[in-house]
Design a protein around this motif. Structure first.
Motif, PDB file in Angstrom:
ATOM      1  N   VAL A  87       0.834  -1.199   0.000  1.00  0.00           N
ATOM      2  CA  VAL A  87       0.000   0.000   0.000  1.00  0.00           C
ATOM      3  C   VAL A  87       0.868   1.248   0.000  1.00  0.00           C
ATOM      4  O   VAL A  87       2.068   1.189   0.277  1.00  0.00           O
ATOM      5  CB  VAL A  87      -0.980   0.029   1.193  1.00  0.00           C
ATOM      6  N   GLN A  88       0.235   2.356  -0.292  1.00  0.00           N
ATOM      7  CA  GLN A  88       0.922   3.635  -0.424  1.00  0.00           C
ATOM      8  C   GLN A  88       1.750   3.976   0.819  1.00  0.00           C
ATOM      9  O   GLN A  88       2.856   4.470   0.707  1.00  0.00           O
ATOM     10  CB  GLN A  88      -0.139   4.707  -0.650  1.00  0.00           C
ATOM     11  N   GLU A  89       1.181   3.705   1.999  1.00  0.00           N
ATOM     12  CA  GLU A  89       1.886   4.037   3.241  1.00  0.00           C
ATOM     13  C   GLU A  89       2.794   2.906   3.683  1.00  0.00           C
ATOM     14  O   GLU A  89       3.348   2.937   4.772  1.00  0.00           O
ATOM     15  CB  GLU A  89       0.890   4.328   4.362  1.00  0.00           C
ATOM     16  N   TYR A  90       2.882   1.852   2.915  1.00  0.00           N
ATOM     17  CA  TYR A  90       3.717   0.673   3.175  1.00  0.00           C
ATOM     18  C   TYR A  90       3.195  -0.214   4.293  1.00  0.00           C
ATOM     19  O   TYR A  90       3.392  -1.407   4.271  1.00  0.00           O
ATOM     20  CB  TYR A  90       5.181   1.035   3.473  1.00  0.00           C
ATOM     21  N   ALA A  91       2.518   0.371   5.314  1.00  0.00           N
ATOM     22  CA  ALA A  91       1.936  -0.416   6.404  1.00  0.00           C
ATOM     23  C   ALA A  91       2.909  -1.424   6.980  1.00  0.00           C
ATOM     24  O   ALA A  91       2.559  -2.572   7.235  1.00  0.00           O
ATOM     25  CB  ALA A  91       0.649  -1.111   5.944  1.00  0.00           C
ATOM     26  N   LEU A  92       4.140  -1.007   7.227  1.00  0.00           N
ATOM     27  CA  LEU A  92       5.059  -1.890   7.945  1.00  0.00           C
ATOM     28  C   LEU A  92       4.607  -1.967   9.399  1.00  0.00           C
ATOM     29  O   LEU A  92       4.086  -0.993   9.941  1.00  0.00           O
ATOM     30  CB  LEU A  92       6.486  -1.341   7.867  1.00  0.00           C
ATOM     31  N   PHE A  93       4.801  -3.124  10.019  1.00  0.00           N
ATOM     32  CA  PHE A  93       4.374  -3.283  11.407  1.00  0.00           C
ATOM     33  C   PHE A  93       5.380  -2.577  12.301  1.00  0.00           C
ATOM     34  O   PHE A  93       6.536  -2.991  12.396  1.00  0.00           O
ATOM     35  CB  PHE A  93       4.268  -4.761  11.764  1.00  0.00           C
ATOM     36  N   PRO A  94       4.956  -1.496  12.993  1.00  0.00           N
ATOM     37  CA  PRO A  94       5.924  -0.650  13.687  1.00  0.00           C
ATOM     38  C   PRO A  94       6.577  -1.342  14.885  1.00  0.00           C
ATOM     39  O   PRO A  94       7.634  -0.919  15.326  1.00  0.00           O
ATOM     40  CB  PRO A  94       5.089   0.553  14.143  1.00  0.00           C
ATOM     41  N   HIS A  95       5.934  -2.388  15.419  1.00  0.00           N
ATOM     42  CA  HIS A  95       6.485  -3.016  16.618  1.00  0.00           C
ATOM     43  C   HIS A  95       7.382  -4.205  16.281  1.00  0.00           C
ATOM     44  O   HIS A  95       7.783  -4.941  17.162  1.00  0.00           O
ATOM     45  CB  HIS A  95       5.355  -3.460  17.529  1.00  0.00           C
ATOM     46  N   MET A  96       7.646  -4.428  14.998  1.00  0.00           N
ATOM     47  CA  MET A  96       8.475  -5.560  14.611  1.00  0.00           C
ATOM     48  C   MET A  96       9.709  -5.052  13.873  1.00  0.00           C
ATOM     49  O   MET A  96       9.669  -4.035  13.193  1.00  0.00           O
ATOM     50  CB  MET A  96       7.703  -6.473  13.658  1.00  0.00           C
ATOM     51  N   THR A  97      10.804  -5.822  13.994  1.00  0.00           N
ATOM     52  CA  THR A  97      12.000  -5.472  13.228  1.00  0.00           C
ATOM     53  C   THR A  97      11.739  -5.797  11.763  1.00  0.00           C
ATOM     54  O   THR A  97      10.748  -6.429  11.407  1.00  0.00           O
ATOM     55  CB  THR A  97      13.210  -6.303  13.683  1.00  0.00           C
ATOM     56  N   VAL A  98      12.662  -5.352  10.925  1.00  0.00           N
ATOM     57  CA  VAL A  98      12.553  -5.633   9.506  1.00  0.00           C
ATOM     58  C   VAL A  98      12.464  -7.143   9.279  1.00  0.00           C
ATOM     59  O   VAL A  98      11.628  -7.638   8.525  1.00  0.00           O
ATOM     60  CB  VAL A  98      13.771  -5.035   8.770  1.00  0.00           C
TER      61      VAL A  98
END
Lengths: 350, 541
Positions: A87-98
């Motif tokens: 998605v446009q905002e990437y929606a990476l999970f902020p509480h998880m590492t890469v």
């Protein structure tokens, strides 16, 4: 090669009284990149959400690898579709590492397999050494590539990309775009990309689907939607262009102020004698200074890499002509038009 | 009835977040509906009881005395709300926007009176300033024979103002921090001086926060039972308690309670009227820039003096008096062991209430945030009933309900905890709701697209991301439950004494030395969750 991974057939979706997507039909083959081009609010994101199974269609159906995945009655949940989405905002999970982000979609693998696959996709996006960072410690371009790596990790059969490059600095954008394209091509993945930027759509897509007001107007190669748009609307959305009127002659050409021009059209009701409009792109005509010419340079716009001249025709209609940056013709001069375009002009009936 | 301030402050973000339109799953819908139903129960039963009341009870309502009580309650609410606003607004400004010395310390200290229960504040005020109180004892050598009367309106108003102004302070302070500095700067560039800018640009933007804070103070004052009773100022809560304890016909209490609820609803509607005009959030998309602190110059030390005066009056003096009574009590052989069992009881019920309210808030907030619609709005509204219900009203309704319909659990801790949950669920809801709104549905959708089912996404994505909101909500509920008095008095099982009920029974009979130890313990324990809340609040700045 030509098997359809995704098929939308007559898909319609309304929110209350608002019809967001109307009777949309298109398909995407293996290894093909299709760009949906449209302005914001035209329903293009909704098409992606429908394919992902995040929305349920009101009519029509969606097939994935030949199997029915969405109908108004029943639909496969998003987690069972095998389709990735960025998605446009990437929606990476902020509480998880890469690493945890990328491994999130690999829940069926053993720990060793997970580790291997994560390393694989991380090298694919060339960010092997960032695995222990958190999303907020990454730049926008890096986040974008992590989001792509996360999506690619479970080996989806198709990837949906919603304005994937719009949050990236203009300077980096074309580089990131080439990277993404390469990853998709190398893995032979079907992709649907949504964008409002026609240059982006032309640069990356095998086919461009032009969308406005919830409808697909034309799905074709970038060259075709540019040079032979199916409607005035599509012409305006895919190119900077002007229109001149003319009358179709017996021999299949059009008589216009700018000369007798060859034409081509999608419409079947254009016959000799009918009035038409032709699409003129800024690079279709060159100009020559001529003191007895019929046209006048009305305005001159220096753009650095080009000079755009606005040419007034005798009738008062105007055309834009792109010249190189060394063009010294100033406004007020009389000029002649010189045909540059090798092919026919797209015509619509008036 | 006390509530956290955050829920009023967060401007609706729902317009930006694309909420899922698909119909809500039953796994959320049914629990949310059950919670709403349970929360509506006390009020519904109260209405039933009031309308089933004898005609004498209703006649009582139209007597002059009722009008007097109404007048006194209104007078108290207006006085306390106005005075709180007058103290809190300058405090908020000084601690956020100026270069006042000791700004950080003072900003923590000025919010601390929140942990002092009103009945503790009142008994300390009486013992210090009342007839034959500490102050008079100190002054009698120099010939002061009597002090101005403390009982009645002055005492109640001063006590409640000093203990409730932090509600206004916290909301207004948050608003000051969120103000867009570029608006003030634009006003200055358009030729307005600093005074004109303050009154025409800053103050109007603070109005919603001031209204929200005042609403909290007004509801707090209206529902207060401890301070007005000790100060012998006969307001609604006092009258209801009298009727409940003495009259044969308890439906009189029900009728009076209903009037009190209407009063609270009126206050709530007034707030909606103020807050609904105009939009008051940051308009630009630029990031929040720190404002340049206002230089106070020679006003620095008067400003510090003002803040210190507030802290001394609301915190220092009570602590000193409390210390005095504690020492006096211990030296007189007051047994401290009794405090331990009351402490354990307080901890036990407060923890239960905190856990229960937190758990019950989840489905209601999840439904409201992720599946907006008529039904979810209804459930959410109903779950906020406790917001408008004074503790004494909920307690009475449950007495009626418990003694008639659910005899087996009446007079148990369960009914008491249920009352706490009804009263304080809004606090847990507000806190969890705002943390859930920070989690974009896109993140949950991304997780779904990566092959995780609904439950798996909830556990691995949503839960960890909203944990702090849940914790904050729980801490708030714990804090206000520790202090709660009327429901504890009325619904507590026989022989079940908490810190609140021990303080009350000692101080209502003027055994101040006996009340000191539990009061100190109560303040100490309540400070822990408040400290957590404030530390979190600051780390987010």
């Amino acid at each position: 090669m030509n098997e359809a991974v995704l098929q939308c057939v007559g898909v319609t979706k309304s929110f209350g009284d608002f019809v967001a997507v109307r009777d949309v039909t298109f398909d995407v083959s293996r290894g093909e990149i299709v760009a949906i081009l449209g302005s914001s609010g035209c329903g293009k994101t909704t098409v992606l959400r429908l394919i992902a199974g995040l929305e349920r269609p009101d009519a029509g159906q969606i097939l994935i690898r030949g199997e029915v995945a969405s109908t108004p009655q029943r639909q496969t949940p998003p987690d069972k579709r095998g389709i990735g989405m960025v998605v446009q905002e990437y929606a990476l999970f902020p509480h998880m590492t890469v690493r945890q982000n990328v491994a999130f979609g690999l829940n069926n693998l053993s720990n060793d397999q997970k580790k291997g696959r994560v390393a694989e996709v991380m090298s694919l996006v060339r960010l092997e050494n960032l695995q222990d960072r958190y999303p907020h410690e990454l730049s926008g371009g890096q986040q974008q590539r992590i989001a792509l790596a996360r999506t690619m990790a479970p080996r989806p059969s198709a990837v949906l990309l919603d304005e994937p490059f719009s949050n990236i600095d203009a300077g980096l954008r074309s580089e990131v775009r080439r990277d993404v394209e390469e990853i998709l091509r190398v893995n032979d993945i079907a992709a649907v990309l949504v964008t409002h930027d026609r240059d982006e759509a032309f640069a990356i897509a095998d086919r461009v689907a032009v969308m406005s007001d919830g409808e697909l107007h034309q799905v074709d190669t970038p060259e075709a939607v540019y040079h032979l748009p199916s409607s005035k609307r599509v012409a305006q959305m895919t190119a900077t262009c002007d229109f001149i009127e003319g009358v179709v002659l017996q021999d299949g050409t059009v008589d216009t102020e700018a000369g007798i021009l060859a034409y081509d059209t999608h419409s079947s009701d254009i016959k000799p004698g009918s009035s038409v409009e032709l699409v003129i792109h800024p690079d279709d005509f060159g100009i020559d200074e001529n003191e007895s010419g019929a046209m006048i340079v009305q305005a001159r716009e220096f753009r650095g890499d080009a000079t755009v001249l606005v040419i007034a025709l005798p009738s008062g209609a105007t055309l834009r002509c792109r010249q190189d940056s060394h063009c010294a013709i100033t406004s007020g001069r009389r000029v002649d038009l010189i045909l540059n375009r090798p092919g026919p002009f797209a015509a619509f009936s008036v | 009835m006390q509530i956290n301030s955050t829920q009023h402050l967060s401007p609706s973000r729902s317009t930006r977040i694309f909420a899922r339109v698909e119909s809500p799953p039953l796994i959320i819908l049914i629990p949310a509906g059950l919670v709403a139903l349970a929360m509506a129960l006390p009020l519904a039963y109260l209405i039933v009881r009031a309308f089933g009341a004898s005609s004498e009870a209703w006649e009582l309502l139209f007597r002059v005395r009722t009008a007097q009580i109404l007048g006194r309650s209104a007078l108290l609410v207006v006085t306390v709300t106005g005075a709180s606003l007058a103290i809190a607004t300058p405090l908020a400004w000084l601690t956020t926007r100026t270069d006042m010395p000791f700004r950080r310390t003072l900003s923590v200290l000025t919010a601390l009176p929140l942990v002092v229960p009103s009945y503790v504040g009142a008994f300390l005020a009486i013992s210090a300033l009342g007839p034959k109180g500490l102050l008079q004892q100190m002054l009698s050598p120099i010939g002061v024979e009597s002090l101005p009367e403390i009982y009645g309106l002055p005492g109640a108003a001063i006590t409640l103002t000093l203990l409730s102004y932090p509600y206004t302070l916290l909301t207004v302070r948050a608003a000051f921090r969120n103000l867009d500095p570029s608006l003030d700067e634009s006003a200055r560039l358009l030729g307005h001086g600093s005074w004109s800018t303050f009154f025409r640009m800053t103050l109007p933007q603070l109005k919603p926060a001031m209204a929200a804070g005042s609403l909290l103070v007004a509801l707090y004052t209206l529902s207060d039972f401890g301070a007005v009773s000790l100060m012998r100022y006969e307001t609604f809560t006092w009258a209801i308690f009298q009727q409940y304890q003495s009259a044969f016909d308890r439906s009189i209490a029900a009728v009076l309670s209903l009037v009190l609820v209407l009063f609270a609803v009126l206050i709530l509607m007034g707030d909606g009227f103020v807050a609904s005009k105009g939009r008051f959030y940051r308009t630009g998309s630029g990031s929040a820039r720190a404002t340049n602190a206002v230089r106070l110059g020679r006003w620095r030390w008067p400003a510090v003096a003002f803040c210190v005066a507030a802290v001394v009056a609301a915190l220092g003096m009570p602590t000193a008096v409390l210390g005095y009574w504690l020492v006096k009590g211990v030296s007189a052989g007051e047994p401290l062991t009794l405090v331990w069992s009351a402490t354990l009881n307080s901890l036990y019920v407060s923890l239960m209430a905190a856990v229960a309210a937190t758990v019950l808030a989840v489905p209601v907030a999840a439904l409201a945030v992720r599946h907006p619609g008529h039904l979810s709005r209804l459930f959410e509204r109903v779950s906020h009933t406790g917001y408008a219900l004074p503790g004494i009203v909920v307690a009475l309704a449950l007495v009626f309900f418990g003694s008639r319909l659910v005899q087996p659990i009446y007079q148990t801790v369960w009914v008491l905890v249920f009352a706490y949950v009804v009263l304080f669920l809004p606090a847990a809801l507000g806190s969890f709701r705002s943390s859930l709104m920070q989690v974009s549905p896109k993140i949950e959708e991304a997780a779904r697209c990566l092959g995780h089912g609904r439950i798996s996404v909830m556990l691995s994505i949503t839960a960890p991301l909203t944990r702090s909101g849940l914790l904050m909500g729980g801490a708030l509920v714990f804090l206000v439950t520790m202090k709660e008095l009327p429901a504890t008095l009325i619904l507590g099982p026989l022989g079940f004494s908490t810190l609140a009920s021990r303080i009350w029974s000692a101080s209502s009979e003027a055994f101040f030395a006996q009340a000191a130890a539990p009061a100190l313990m109560l303040i100490f324990i309540s400070s822990v969750p408040l400290a957590i809340l404030m530390i979190r609040d600051r780390s987010r700045q």
